[in-house]
Motif scaffolding. Structure first.
Motif, PDB file in Angstrom:
ATOM      1  N   UNK A  56       0.832  -1.205   0.000  1.00  0.00           N
ATOM      2  CA  UNK A  56       0.000   0.000   0.000  1.00  0.00           C
ATOM      3  C   UNK A  56       0.865   1.253   0.000  1.00  0.00           C
ATOM      4  N   UNK A  57       1.932   1.233   0.802  1.00  0.00           N
ATOM      5  CA  UNK A  57       2.840   2.376   0.861  1.00  0.00           C
ATOM      6  C   UNK A  57       3.510   2.611  -0.487  1.00  0.00           C
ATOM      7  N   UNK A  58       3.938   1.531  -1.133  1.00  0.00           N
ATOM      8  CA  UNK A  58       4.549   1.655  -2.455  1.00  0.00           C
ATOM      9  C   UNK A  58       3.562   2.226  -3.459  1.00  0.00           C
ATOM     10  N   UNK A  59       2.328   1.774  -3.386  1.00  0.00           N
ATOM     11  CA  UNK A  59       1.300   2.283  -4.303  1.00  0.00           C
ATOM     12  C   UNK A  59       1.071   3.776  -4.076  1.00  0.00           C
ATOM     13  N   UNK A  60       1.032   4.194  -2.824  1.00  0.00           N
ATOM     14  CA  UNK A  60       0.797   5.600  -2.517  1.00  0.00           C
ATOM     15  C   UNK A  60       1.964   6.482  -2.951  1.00  0.00           C
ATOM     16  N   UNK A  61       3.185   6.005  -2.730  1.00  0.00           N
ATOM     17  CA  UNK A  61       4.363   6.808  -3.058  1.00  0.00           C
ATOM     18  C   UNK A  61       4.670   6.780  -4.542  1.00  0.00           C
ATOM     19  N   UNK A  62       4.496   5.604  -5.152  1.00  0.00           N
ATOM     20  CA  UNK A  62       4.719   5.488  -6.585  1.00  0.00           C
ATOM     21  C   UNK A  62       6.158   5.588  -7.007  1.00  0.00           C
ATOM     22  N   UNK A  63       7.094   5.446  -6.062  1.00  0.00           N
ATOM     23  CA  UNK A  63       8.504   5.570  -6.427  1.00  0.00           C
ATOM     24  C   UNK A  63       9.322   4.344  -6.043  1.00  0.00           C
ATOM     25  N   UNK A  64       8.624   3.272  -5.646  1.00  0.00           N
ATOM     26  CA  UNK A  64       9.329   2.039  -5.313  1.00  0.00           C
ATOM     27  C   UNK A  64      10.035   2.059  -3.988  1.00  0.00           C
ATOM     28  N   UNK A  65       9.725   3.048  -3.138  1.00  0.00           N
ATOM     29  CA  UNK A  65      10.411   3.166  -1.851  1.00  0.00           C
ATOM     30  C   UNK A  65       9.375   3.376  -0.761  1.00  0.00           C
TER      31      UNK A  65
END
Length: 213
Positions: free
Chosen positions: A147-156
């Protein structure tokens, strides 16, 4: 929870499907034997024979006998993580997680008896229950990362972990699945499981409004 990478977790080709089927057969054999005889009395040899494979094959999928009792489908977490990350951009994080979980729960009604036996086996053995709780927490943490990766969209996911919102969403979604299963188990004649599941997530998406009198 053990996670597979690339096509192994998502289905892949015929070889991967056969591997998943063999692992599922071993896990089901372990759970059913443990439910009947008690986990401490079940041997690797008995599990392997019931699943129709060799002891050597058993150890291709599990490091120990107890591993076969703990998680019915160790690849489900990897599939849900991938589904969350690959869901259409227009879906909210909650909707993406709902669709990922719904895909895994499509056969919930057919698997209900096995899941019930699995819960009984874990609760009858404190050390297996502890390992089961650990596997659940690991799966929840993996979903929070996705979920965090999806929200950030930068792979981190960030140096401090996934953050409050992803952790809360993953935990709430897990509680929603358990609530759906418990309610459906008590009212199976009233609705299909996936209908109950989607109703629960509709309530979550609406902010859990109090029901009208």
């Amino acid at each position: 929870m053990q996670l597979m990478s690339e096509k192994g977790a998502a289905g892949g080709g015929l070889r991967e499907r056969k591997k998943r089927a063999t692992r599922a057969a071993l896990a089901e054999a372990a759970v059913r034997l443990a439910a009947e005889h008690g986990a401490e009395k079940v041997t690797v040899e008995a599990i392997s024979a019931t699943a129709g494979v060799s002891v050597r094959t058993f150890f291709n999928y599990f490091d120990s006998r107890d591993d076969a009792f703990v998680v019915i489908d160790a690849d489900a977490g990897a599939r849900m993580r991938r589904a969350v990350l690959e869901a259409p951009a227009e879906l909210s994080p909650l909707a993406a997680l709902r669709e990922a979980m719904a895909a895994e729960l499509a056969e919930a009604e057919q698997q209900h008896e096995l899941w019930r036996l699995h819960a009984e086996v874990l609760h009858a053995s404190p050390h297996l229950l502890a390992r089961g709780v650990g596997a659940h927490m690991a799966a929840e943490a993996d979903l929070a990362d996705a979920i965090a990766l999806r929200l950030r969209g930068d792979g981190d996911t960030g140096g401090d972990g996934p953050g409050l919102y992803p952790r809360l969403l993953a935990a709430v979604a897990g509680a929603a699945v358990r609530t759906s299963m418990d309610h459906w188990s008590a009212h199976q004649e009233e609705a299909a499981f996936l209908d109950v599941f989607h109703e629960v997530f509709t309530l979550l998406a609406a902010g859990l409004p109090a029901p009208s009198a």
